[in-house]
Design a protein around this motif. Structure first.
Motif, PDB file in Angstrom:
ATOM      1  N   ASN A 110       2.337   9.707 -59.592  1.00  0.00           N
ATOM      2  CA  ASN A 110       3.258   8.761 -59.140  1.00  0.00           C
ATOM      3  C   ASN A 110       2.681   8.131 -57.816  1.00  0.00           C
ATOM      4  O   ASN A 110       3.186   7.102 -57.414  1.00  0.00           O
ATOM      5  N   ILE A 111       2.719   9.337 -56.915  1.00  0.00           N
ATOM      6  CA  ILE A 111       2.453   9.084 -55.687  1.00  0.00           C
ATOM      7  C   ILE A 111       1.246   8.266 -55.461  1.00  0.00           C
ATOM      8  O   ILE A 111       0.943   7.052 -54.730  1.00  0.00           O
ATOM      9  N   TRP A 112       0.101   8.559 -56.218  1.00  0.00           N
ATOM     10  CA  TRP A 112      -1.181   7.765 -56.090  1.00  0.00           C
ATOM     11  C   TRP A 112      -0.842   6.316 -56.997  1.00  0.00           C
ATOM     12  O   TRP A 112      -1.150   5.462 -56.289  1.00  0.00           O
ATOM     13  N   ASP A 113      -0.271   6.304 -58.142  1.00  0.00           N
ATOM     14  CA  ASP A 113       0.021   5.022 -58.866  1.00  0.00           C
ATOM     15  C   ASP A 113       0.817   4.189 -58.191  1.00  0.00           C
ATOM     16  O   ASP A 113       0.672   2.881 -58.255  1.00  0.00           O
ATOM     17  N   LYS A 114       1.802   4.579 -57.216  1.00  0.00           N
ATOM     18  CA  LYS A 114       2.626   3.527 -56.691  1.00  0.00           C
ATOM     19  C   LYS A 114       2.556   3.578 -55.138  1.00  0.00           C
ATOM     20  O   LYS A 114       3.322   3.005 -54.418  1.00  0.00           O
TER      21      LYS A 114
END
Length: 123
Positions: A110-114
């Motif tokens: 989620n950190i990467w994707d968002k």
């Protein structure tokens, strides 16, 4: 953990409270750049104003909610851990061990994707 103190005090079962505090503390220590907050009466962590992961407590389990995209990304790991789940959350029974490596996969995805997300939820 100050952000979650009142929430944790409201968990009457000492085992449930200790388990929830353990998980929230792990996230806070592993990802100090995430902002802990209470929203919709649930503890969650955000990054630059966007939702990363949230938790909720019920009689039978601790629920972990990484949004649907986060669930899809770790679907195989959820099945391997043997956790009950829906399209949007994982249920960790109070008597089951917490698979922290699974939480790590959810959070890091989620950190990467968002990273460039400008809204709280994915659109």
């Amino acid at each position: 953990m100050e952000a979650f103190a009142i929430y944790l005090e409201g968990i009457h079962n000492p085992h449930h409270r200790a388990r929830t505090e353990e998980v929230l503390t792990w996230v806070a220590e592993k990802y100090p750049s995430l902002e802990p907050k209470i929203a919709w009466n649930q503890p969650m962590f955000t990054d630059h104003g966007t939702y990363i992961i949230g938790f909720s407590v019920s009689k039978h389990h601790l629920a972990v909610a990484p949004e649907k995209a986060g669930m899809n990304h770790v679907a195989d790991a959820i099945a391997q851990a043997g956790y009950d789940h829906t399209k949007e959350l994982v249920r960790i029974k109070w008597e089951d061990p917490v698979e922290f490596s699974l939480l790590e996969k959810m959070i890091e995805f989620n950190i990467w994707d968002k990273a460039d997300c400008k809204t709280f939820w994915r659109k």
